[in-house]
Design a protein around this motif. Structure first.
Motif, short mmCIF file in Angstrom:
data_model
loop_
_atom_site.label_atom_id
_atom_site.label_comp_id
_atom_site.label_asym_id
_atom_site.label_seq_id
_atom_site.Cartn_x
_atom_site.Cartn_y
_atom_site.Cartn_z
N LEU A 1 0.86 -1.24 0.03
CA LEU A 1 -0.11 0.06 -0.10
C LEU A 1 0.75 1.32 0.06
CD1 LEU A 1 -2.80 -1.19 2.46
CD2 LEU A 1 -3.09 -0.76 0.10
N MET A 2 1.97 1.20 0.49
CA MET A 2 2.92 2.41 0.40
C MET A 2 3.67 2.54 -0.87
SD MET A 2 4.45 2.98 4.37
CE MET A 2 5.28 1.09 4.55
N GLY A 3 3.63 1.48 -1.77
CA GLY A 3 4.08 1.52 -2.93
C GLY A 3 5.61 1.18 -2.90
N LEU A 4 5.91 0.16 -2.07
CA LEU A 4 7.46 -0.49 -1.97
C LEU A 4 7.72 -1.44 -2.97
CD1 LEU A 4 7.17 1.41 0.53
CD2 LEU A 4 8.57 -0.60 1.77
N THR A 5 8.67 -1.41 -3.68
CA THR A 5 9.24 -2.31 -4.66
C THR A 5 10.05 -3.49 -4.24
OG1 THR A 5 9.08 -0.87 -6.54
CG2 THR A 5 10.31 -2.68 -6.91
N THR A 6 9.77 -4.70 -4.34
CA THR A 6 10.69 -5.75 -3.51
C THR A 6 11.87 -5.84 -4.60
OG1 THR A 6 8.69 -6.81 -2.84
CG2 THR A 6 10.67 -8.07 -3.14
N VAL A 7 13.07 -5.82 -3.78
CA VAL A 7 14.17 -5.89 -4.47
C VAL A 7 15.08 -7.03 -3.61
CG1 VAL A 7 14.48 -3.66 -5.38
CG2 VAL A 7 15.35 -4.40 -3.05
N THR A 8 16.04 -7.49 -4.43
CA THR A 8 16.96 -8.68 -3.96
C THR A 8 18.17 -8.54 -4.20
OG1 THR A 8 16.89 -10.12 -6.02
CG2 THR A 8 15.09 -10.56 -4.21
N GLN A 9 18.79 -7.21 -4.84
CA GLN A 9 19.92 -6.94 -5.19
C GLN A 9 20.25 -5.59 -5.16
OE1 GLN A 9 20.37 -8.13 -9.27
NE2 GLN A 9 21.12 -10.47 -8.76
N SER A 10 21.30 -5.11 -4.83
CA SER A 10 21.61 -3.62 -4.70
C SER A 10 21.13 -2.76 -5.66
CB SER A 10 23.21 -3.42 -4.88
OG SER A 10 23.90 -4.04 -3.84
N GLN A 11 20.75 -1.77 -5.51
CA GLN A 11 19.93 -0.54 -6.26
C GLN A 11 20.75 0.37 -6.56
OE1 GLN A 11 16.86 -1.42 -7.75
NE2 GLN A 11 17.80 -3.53 -6.70
N ALA A 12 21.27 0.93 -7.94
CA ALA A 12 22.04 1.92 -8.36
C ALA A 12 21.41 3.30 -7.98
CB ALA A 12 22.16 1.64 -9.65
N PRO A 13 22.24 4.28 -7.69
CA PRO A 13 21.64 5.44 -7.38
C PRO A 13 20.81 6.33 -8.65
CG PRO A 13 23.95 5.61 -7.21
CD PRO A 13 23.72 4.01 -7.57
N THR A 14 19.58 6.73 -7.98
CA THR A 14 18.56 7.21 -8.95
C THR A 14 18.42 8.76 -8.85
OG1 THR A 14 16.83 7.03 -7.37
CG2 THR A 14 17.15 5.19 -9.02
N GLU A 15 17.94 9.42 -9.41
CA GLU A 15 17.75 10.99 -9.55
C GLU A 15 16.80 11.24 -8.37
OE1 GLU A 15 16.85 12.92 -13.33
OE2 GLU A 15 18.52 11.95 -14.31
N VAL A 16 15.92 10.34 -8.03
CA VAL A 16 14.73 10.60 -7.18
C VAL A 16 14.87 9.65 -6.24
CG1 VAL A 16 13.28 11.98 -8.62
CG2 VAL A 16 13.04 9.59 -8.20
N GLY A 17 14.39 9.74 -4.86
CA GLY A 17 14.29 8.65 -3.84
C GLY A 17 13.38 7.74 -4.23
N MET A 18 13.92 6.32 -4.02
CA MET A 18 13.12 5.45 -4.35
C MET A 18 12.52 4.58 -2.84
SD MET A 18 12.71 5.38 -7.73
CE MET A 18 12.23 3.60 -7.95
N SER A 19 11.50 3.60 -3.35
CA SER A 19 10.95 2.95 -1.94
C SER A 19 11.14 1.45 -2.20
CB SER A 19 9.61 3.13 -1.78
OG SER A 19 9.45 4.68 -1.25
N TYR A 20 11.80 0.79 -1.23
CA TYR A 20 12.20 -0.69 -1.67
C TYR A 20 11.62 -1.59 -0.25
CZ TYR A 20 15.47 1.50 -4.73
OH TYR A 20 16.09 1.99 -5.87
N LEU A 21 11.37 -2.60 -0.56
CA LEU A 21 10.93 -3.90 0.34
C LEU A 21 12.15 -4.93 0.21
CD1 LEU A 21 9.04 -5.29 2.60
CD2 LEU A 21 7.98 -6.16 0.48
N VAL A 22 12.74 -5.14 1.35
CA VAL A 22 13.50 -6.42 1.24
C VAL A 22 12.98 -7.48 2.31
CG1 VAL A 22 15.85 -7.14 1.82
CG2 VAL A 22 15.55 -4.91 0.85
N LYS A 23 12.78 -8.68 1.49
CA LYS A 23 12.23 -9.94 2.41
C LYS A 23 13.64 -10.90 2.81
CE LYS A 23 8.25 -9.86 -0.58
NZ LYS A 23 7.27 -10.71 -1.52
#
Length: 824
Positions: A745-767
Motif C-alpha cells: 500500500l505504501m508503493g514499495l518495490t521488492t528487491v533482492t540486489q543492490s540498487q544503483a543511485p537514482t535521481e529521485v528517492g525510491m522505496s524498497y522492500l527487502v524480504k
C-alpha cells in the motif's frame, strides 16, 4: 401482508380444482412450500448488520449511535463506559476502512447459502456515493443527512473487494482500504442464491419500505425515504435495476487524519501563539560517555569497536500530552484516559439550538436552560484554531469525542520527556572506517544529519542504541524517546517512585499501552506516539547544539515504531505552510518489522495472539469465558505453572484450553469462541483505525517520501526459519493486514540486489529468509522463530548495513551484500 397473499393463493388453487379429486388428493399432490431465505433486516427490532449508517441517524455529536450510549433520562454515559468494545464504536464518526464485515441471512430448515454464488461477482456490489449534508459537495449539502445523494462510481470485484460465504452470512472482504471520510452503499442482489438455487429474498421490512407507495408510521416513512434514496443513487448509473436489489445499506468510513493534522497545525501555531507551548530539545552539559560504556554498564560486552566511537548524551523535550492521567492503579483506571476534544461538537451545538427553538415554538421558554451556551475557558482557543467555527460550551457535548466535525484535541498536561542523543566521535569512527576501506569523515558544515529512532512495543529507547554504531559509521547522529507508557515514561500514579503502568517488558504489562480493556485508550496511545514524534521533530529545530543539523532528518522505526511511522511521516511531510514545512520534514524512512491491520495481526500473531485471544475470551462474559477461567485455575496450572493473570499464564492457559476443546470435539464451543474473536476483531479494528498505519499508507505513497522496509518471511517449514512471529507478514482472515500488505500500500518495490543511485528517492522492500522480529537490533537467535545463530547474526549485519546505506543516500540507492538471505 404476505400471510394474506399466501391465503389467497391457496384459495385460488383449491378453487381451480375440478373433477372427482378430494381435498386429500390435492394435499397429497401439492409439493410442500419451502419458505424463502431472506436477508436479516428489521431495524425496529434491532436486527441490523453492521457497518450501517442507520446507526448514525439522529446522532447527537456526529458519531455512531450505539444502543446503550444514552441512559434512560437522556444523559450521556460516562467516558469510562466506552471501555466496552461495542460501546467504543459510539465514539467514532464512521466505520472501519479495512476490517472484513458480513451481512446476515436467515434460512429455513434444511436450506443453506449457495457458497459459489456468495463468492461470485455480482452477488454483492459496492458503490461509492456522496451522502446528504455533505461538508465537501455543495450539491449534496442541503440533502437530508443519512440520505443517498450522488453516485461517484462502483468498486471492482476482485480488485477492491471479494466476497465469500460465512455460515449464514455473506462476508465482504476489502482488498484495498476504503477511503477515509468517504461513503459507500453495499448492495446484495438476486445473484445471491440458496442451496436450492433460488435467489435470496429481501426481508419483509426491506421489501415493504423499498416500495414507492407511501407507508403509514413515521418510522416507516423515514426508513422508506432512506432506502429509496440508496436505491435511486445506485441505479442512477444504469448498471443495476431496483428489481435486482434485495438489500442496500450505506456506510460512511471514519476520518483518520483530522486530529493529528490539527496537532501539527497547533505545533506550527505555537511559534507565534504564546498560549501554545513550542517543544524545544534541551541537551545540558554532561560528562562524556560512549555507547560502549552504556552497554558495559548493562553487562553487554564483545561489541563492535565502532560503539566506542558513538557519543551518548541525555536531553529532554517538553511534549503536550493528550492522554489524561489515571486516578488509580488498576488497569480499569485507564479506561477514561483517551483523547478528548477541546471544543463542543458543532453537531451537538446545532441539536441544542434546535431543541431550544422547538421549546420556543411550543411556548415553553421557561424550560430553556439559559446557561447552556455559557462559554468555557477554551473558548478563545476553540475560536482561534477553527476560524471561528467551534466553541467551548461546557454543558454541551459532555463526552467530547474527536471527530471530523470536532478535530481539536485537548492537551491535558505538558510532560518533560527524556531524549537520548548519540553522535559520531570522529577519531574512533574514522579508524573503523579505515579498517573498512572507507574514506575519513568530517562533520558537515551544518552539523551531523539526524536520525530519529523509535523502538518497539514492550521495548524502550535504549534498545535502539544497537543501531547507533552502523549509523555513526555513516556520519549520523540519532535522537530517540520512549513511546508513551514505556521506559522512562511509565506512569507513577501516587509518586512513590514505582511505575504503576509501564509496557516495557520486565517493568509492567503490554496492556498499559495496547489496552484491550479500553480500545479507545489503545488507539490514542498510538496517536500519542505519532503526535510525540511530530513535536520532537519540531523541537529539534530549537536545540542549541550546532553539531546537529535539524534541517536534514531521517527516521528509523522498529516494530511498534514502524507501526506509528506512517501516521507520523504522513503528517510531517504533508504541506501546511511553506514557512514551517521544512521544520517538520522527514527526508527518508527505514522501517523494520512493521505492519498494518493491527487487530488482525495481533489476533494472528504467534507471539501475542494467544495472550490477546485469552484476554478477550476472559472478558467476553460467555459460558466459555467462565469455563476458560475455571480451566486456567485447574487443569492448565500443571502445564502453565500458575493461574495468575500474567501474559505468560494467559497465553499458555488459552493454548491448553483451546487444545482440550479440539481434542474433545467441542465444535459448538470452538465456534462460539471464534464468534467472540470475530466480533472483537471488528470492534477493535474499527476503533483502532485512526491510529492504524494502513490508513496512512496511501498518503506516504502520494507524498513520494522514500521508504525502505525489511520483513522476515522465513525460508519455509523444511528449512526451519519461520516468518516474523510477532507481526505476521500476512494474515489469514484479512488480506490487507500484516507487513507485506502495508509495504504494498505504501508503493514499495521488492528487491533482492543492490540498487544503483537514482535521481529521485525510491522505496524498497527487502524480504529476509533468515532472522527474526528483532534481528535489526539483536544478532542472537530466537528459538521460537527457529532462527540459527549464524542466520540471525547474518540478518542483523545485513539489515543494519541496508538501513545505513539507504539513509546515507537519502533513499537514492540501496546496498544489498548477503543476497543469499533475501528473497523475492
Amino acid at each position: 401482508m404476505k400471510k394474506m397473499l399466501l391465503s389467497l393463493a391457496i384459495t385460488a388453487a383449491l378453487a381451480g380444482c375440478g373433477g372427482g379429486e378430494t381435498l386429500e388428493d390435492v394435499k397429497n399432490d401439492t409439493p410442500p412450500v419451502i419458505p424463502s431465505a431472506t436477508v436479516k433486516f428489521d431495524p425496529a427490532n434491532g436486527v441490523i448488520s453492521v457497518p450501517n449508517d442507520l446507526l448514525m441517524s439522529g446522532t447527537k455529536d456526529g458519531t455512531i449511535n450505539i444502543p446503550g450510549e444514552l441512559s434512560v433520562n437522556g444523559v450521556s454515559v460516562p467516558r469510562s463506559a466506552y471501555a466496552n468494545p461495542s460501546l467504543a464504536l459510539g465514539a467514532l464518526d464512521g466505520w472501519s476502512s479495512q476490517v472484513p464485515y458480513k451481512v446476515d441471512l436467515t434460512f429455513p430448515a434444511n436450506v443453506s447459502l449457495d457458497e459459489s454464488s456468495a463468492g461470485a461477482p455480482g452477488a454483492v456490489r459496492i458503490f461509492e456515493v456522496v451522502m446528504g449534508a455533505s461538508l465537501t459537495d455543495a450539491d449534496c449539502a442541503a440533502v437530508p443527512a443519512g440520505a443517498g445523494c450522488k453516485l461517484l462510481g462502483e468498486l471492482t470485484f476482485g480488485v477492491d473487494f471479494i466476497t465469500k460465504a460465512s455460515g449464514n452470512a455473506v462476508a465482504i472482504i476489502p482488498l484495498k482500504p476504503f477511503k477515509a471520510g468517504s461513503s459507500y452503499i453495499n448492495v446484495l442482489t438476486t445473484e445471491l442464491k440458496d442451496s436450492l438455487g433460488r435467489s435470496i429474498q429481501p426481508s419483509s421490512t426491506y421489501g415493504l419500505v423499498k416500495q414507492e407507495a407511501p407507508l403509514v408510521t413515521e418510522s416507516q416513512l423515514a426508513l422508506q425515504g432512506v432506502v429509496n434514496s440508496y436505491e435511486n443513487v445506485v441505479t442512477s448509473g444504469g448498471t443495476i435495476s431496483k428489481d435486482e436489489i434485495i438489500y442496500s445499506a450505506a456506510m460512511t468510513i471514519q476520518s483518520v487524519g483530522p486530529a493529528l493534522g490539527t496537532i501539527k497545525a497547533m505545533l506550527a501555531a505555537s511559534l507565534e501563539n504564546p498560549a501554545l507551548t513550542t517543544p524545544m530539545v534541551q541537551i545540558p552539559e554532561q560528562p562524556m560517555l560512549t555507547v560502549e560504556q552504556v552497554f558495559a554498564s548493562q553487562g553487554v560486552t564483545g561489541l563492535s569497536p565502532a560503539f566506542a566511537g558513538v557519543l551518548y548524551q541525555k536531553g529532554s523535550v517538553t511534549l503536550p500530552m493528550y492522554l489524561s492521567q489515571p486516578k488509580g492503579k488498576e488497569i480499569a483506571n485507564l479506561a477514561d484516559t483517551y483523547w478528548q476534544a477541546m471544543c463542543s461538537s458543532p453537531v451537538a451545538v446545532l441539536n441544542q439550538q434546535a431543541a431550544d427553538q422547538a421549546l420556543r415554538k411550543a411556548g415553553k421558554e421557561d424550560e430553556i436552560d439559559p446557561t447552556m451556551f455559557d462559554v468555557g475557558p477554551y473558548e478563545p482557543l476553540c475560536q482561534g484554531l477553527s476560524d471561528g467555527k467551534l466553541h467551548d460550551y461546557p454543558k454541551i457535548d459532555i463526552t467530547r469525542h474527536l471527530t471530523k466535525y470536532n478535530p481539536i484535541p485537548k492537551a491535558q498536561s505538558p510532560q518533560e520527556v527524556p531524549v537520548q542523543i548519540t553522535k559520531p566521535i570522529l577519531p574512533v569512527i574514522n579508524a573503523v572506517r579505515a579498517d573498512l576501506n572507507m574514506p575519513a569523515l568530517e562533520m558537515p558544515v551544518g552539523g551531523w544529519p539526524v536520525v530519529i529512532m523509535q523502538h518497539g512495543i514492550t521495548s524502550k529507547k535504549e534498545h535502539m542504541l544497537a543501531l547507533t554504531a552502523s549509523l555513526a559509521i555513516q556520519g549520523f547522529a540519532t535522537v530517540a524517546i520512549d513511546h508513551p507508557v514505556h521506559g522512562e515514561r511509565g506512569i507513577d500514579v501516587d509518586d512513590d517512585g514505582t511505575d504503576d503502568f509501564n509496557a516495557t517488558k520486565g517493568e509492567g504489562s503490554v496492556l498499559a499501552y495496547m489496552n484491550l480493556q479500553s480500545l479507545l485508550v489503545a488507539r490514542d496511545n498510538l496517536r500519542q506516539s505519532a503526535a510525540d514524534l511530530l513535536a520532537l521533530r519540531l523541537g529539534l529545530n530549537f536545540v542549541k547544539d550546532t553539531s546537529l543539523n535539524s534541517s536534514d532528518v531521517m527516521f528509523i522505526g522498529h516494530s511498534l515504531g514502524s507501526v506509528v511511522a506512517p501516521a507520523f511521516v504522513a503528517q510531517a511531510n504533508t504541506p501546511l505552510d511553506s514557512q514551517v514545512d521544512g521544520l517538520f520534514k522527514i527526508n527518508s524512512v527505514a522501517l523494520a518489522s512493521g505492519g498494518g491491520g493491527i487487530a488482525s495481526f495481533l489476533l494472528e500473531s504467534a507471539s501475542f495472539g494467544p495472550f490477546v485471544q485469552g484476554s478477550v475470551l476472559l472478558s467476553a462474559g460467555t459460558s466459555e469465558s467462565a469455563e476458560f477461567q475455571t480451566y486456567r485455575e485447574g487443569p492448565a496450572v500443571s502445564n502453565c505453572g500458575e493461574a495468575a493473570p500474567t501474559n505468560e499464564s494467559i497465553s499458555c492457559g488459552y493454548g491448553e484450553y483451546y487444545t482440550s476443546l479440539n481434542a474433545a470435539g467441542e465444535a459448538t464451543k470452538l465456534a462460539n469462541i471464534q464468534g467472540v474473536m470475530s466480533q472483537f476483531s471488528f470492534a477493535a479494528q474499527t476503533v483502532l483505525d485512526s491510529g492504524d498505519p494502513t490508513n496512512y499508507a496511501s498518503a506516504i505513497k502520494a507524498l513520494g517520501t522514500p521508504v525502505y522496509m525489511n520483513v522476515v518471511v522465513g525460508d519455509g517449514e523444511a528449512n526451519g526459519n519461520k516468518p516474523d512471529q510477532v507481526i505476521p507478514p500476512m494474515t489469514v482472515n484479512n488480506p490487507i493486514a500484516g507487513s507485506l500488505p502495508l509495504a504494498n500500500l505504501m508503493g514499495l518495490t521488492t528487491v533482492t540486489q543492490s540498487q544503483a543511485p537514482t535521481e529521485v528517492g525510491m522505496s524498497y522492500l527487502v524480504k529476509f529468509t533468515k532472522g527474526h522480529h528483532s534481528s535489526v537490533l539483536d544478532p542472537k537467535p530466537d528459538q521460537d522463530a527457529g532462527s540459527t545463530a549464524e542466520g540471525s547474526a547474518a540478518a542483523t549485519a545485513e539489515m543494519q548495513l541496508q538501513i545505513a546505506t539507504y539513509l546515507v543516500t537519502r533513499g537514492h540507492a540501496l546496498s544489498i551484500k548477503k543476497t543469499e538471505i533475501v528473497t523475492d
